[in-house]
Design a protein around this motif. Structure first.
Motif, PDB file in Angstrom:
ATOM      1  N   VAL A 190      53.749  37.295  42.360  1.00 13.41           N
ATOM      2  CA  VAL A 190      55.102  37.758  42.681  1.00 13.41           C
ATOM      3  C   VAL A 190      55.496  37.279  44.074  1.00 13.41           C
ATOM      4  O   VAL A 190      54.826  37.585  45.069  1.00 13.41           O
ATOM      5  N   LEU A 216      61.151  40.748  38.983  1.00 17.02           N
ATOM      6  CA  LEU A 216      59.925  40.372  39.677  1.00 17.02           C
ATOM      7  C   LEU A 216      59.852  38.853  39.621  1.00 17.02           C
ATOM      8  O   LEU A 216      59.531  38.267  38.577  1.00 17.02           O
ATOM      9  N   ASN A 217      60.190  38.216  40.708  1.00 17.55           N
ATOM     10  CA  ASN A 217      60.336  36.761  40.755  1.00 17.55           C
ATOM     11  C   ASN A 217      59.038  36.083  41.163  1.00 17.55           C
ATOM     12  O   ASN A 217      58.418  36.456  42.160  1.00 17.55           O
ATOM     13  N   PHE A 218      58.656  35.061  40.406  1.00 18.57           N
ATOM     14  CA  PHE A 218      57.453  34.305  40.734  1.00 18.57           C
ATOM     15  C   PHE A 218      57.743  33.164  41.704  1.00 18.57           C
ATOM     16  O   PHE A 218      56.837  32.410  42.064  1.00 18.57           O
ATOM     17  N   VAL A 264      60.883  40.646  44.937  1.00 16.23           N
ATOM     18  CA  VAL A 264      61.359  41.656  43.989  1.00 16.23           C
ATOM     19  C   VAL A 264      62.832  41.899  44.268  1.00 16.23           C
ATOM     20  O   VAL A 264      63.215  42.213  45.398  1.00 16.23           O
ATOM     21  N   SER A 276      53.502  30.785  35.249  1.00 14.08           N
ATOM     22  CA  SER A 276      54.891  31.132  35.582  1.00 14.08           C
ATOM     23  C   SER A 276      55.672  29.962  36.172  1.00 14.08           C
ATOM     24  O   SER A 276      56.905  30.006  36.219  1.00 14.08           O
ATOM     25  N   SER A 283      60.835  34.738  35.936  1.00 13.54           N
ATOM     26  CA  SER A 283      61.032  36.057  36.537  1.00 13.54           C
ATOM     27  C   SER A 283      60.851  37.116  35.450  1.00 13.54           C
ATOM     28  O   SER A 283      61.307  36.930  34.320  1.00 13.54           O
ATOM     29  N   ARG A 311      48.173  43.998  36.383  1.00 10.42           N
ATOM     30  CA  ARG A 311      47.918  43.359  37.674  1.00 10.42           C
ATOM     31  C   ARG A 311      46.568  42.688  37.634  1.00 10.42           C
ATOM     32  O   ARG A 311      45.553  43.315  37.333  1.00 10.42           O
TER      33      ARG A 311
END
Length: 271
Positions: free
Chosen positions: A196, A208-210, A199, A176, A219, A269
């Motif tokens: 993550v 959902l931001n990395f 959020v 990511s 994201s 997940r």
């Protein structure tokens, strides 16, 4: 991905004109073919490679992935060309998107046979790739996000059907934070993995931001409907923070860092 105009000149007729007044949409995304579904005909594909009806409406066939290169676009157009001029039953699933395409399903009806989905036929023939799309929980068929464990068999959440892993055999997983690799794959279907950082819940989208800093990582973009389905399955903004996720979708956005995910089955997940 919007494709080059020459594809339309090569493989189809370009239809023009406004959408007919009074176009009827199905009640919701659960709708299937009905006895009174309208009969339509294909005229070809447009300059972007999307199906066009004889009355000028442009469609996005639900469940089909965007064409990622010119050979895929050519196979898709050739597959559609075989259905040009034939009677097809139409199920509309919503208003036009930002490109003016109507999300829809088309069904072929042969005498003495059950109606068959045109999208499924195209996938089976190798003319298109499948991309699962979000369906409301009441429709069934949507599996919640799974947890991938380091050892032992993977199991779906209690009461849920098993879902295919976002990472398909032979498909590479992008980090990511690897900006160069992400931008090089803009417009393509990819698998992205990362932890993550935050959020962001908005009115119509959830991100959902990395990374907490914009432009540092990808994201995941979820629709309002999909985010609600995930919440129904027990996932929350606070619960996702710090978790490592793997997701499959189409990379979009001006900088190529937005991963559009359209199905619960496309999220996993990792820890």
């Amino acid at each position: 991905m919007r494709l080059k105009p020459f594809l339309a000149l090569l493989l189809a007729l370009v239809a023009a004109g406004p959408f007919p007044a009074g176009a009827a949409f199905a009640a919701d995304a659960c709708a299937e073919l009905a006895d009174d579904s309208p009969v339509v005909r294909l005229s070809g594909v447009d300059a972007a490679g999307d199906p066009v009806l004889a009355d000028g409406r442009r469609l996005r066939l639900i469940g089909l992935a965007p064409r990622q290169d010119e050979p895929e676009a050519a196979r898709f157009a050739a597959g559609l060309w075989g259905w040009r001029g034939q009677d097809l039953a139409l199920v509309l699933l919503g208003p036009p998107d930002r490109w003016g395409r109507l999300p829809a399903r088309l069904f072929a009806r042969a005498e003495g046979q059950e109606p068959s989905s045109l999208a499924e036929r195209l996938i089976a023939e190798g003319a298109a790739l499948a991309l699962p799309e979000a369906r409301p929980a009441r429709c069934g068929g949507a599996a919640p996000m799974r947890t991938a464990r380091a050892a032992g068999p993977r199991r779906p959440a209690p009461g849920a059907a098993e879902a295919a892993s976002p990472a398909i055999a032979g498909e590479s997983v992008l980090d990511s934070h690897d900006l160069a690799a992400l931008r090089a794959h803009q417009g393509r279907i990819v698998v992205v993995e990362g932890r993550v950082a935050s959020v962001g819940e908005r009115a119509q989208r959830t991100y959902l931001n990395f990374s907490r800093r914009r432009g540092e990582a990808a994201s995941i973009v979820l629709s309002k409907t999909l985010w609600r389905a995930l919440q129904d399955a027990g996932w929350t903004a606070s619960g996702l923070a710090g978790k490592r996720l793997r997701a499959r979708g189409v990379l979009s956005g001006q900088d190529g860092l937005l991963l559009d995910v359209t199905s619960m089955a496309a999220l996993e997940r990792v820890d």
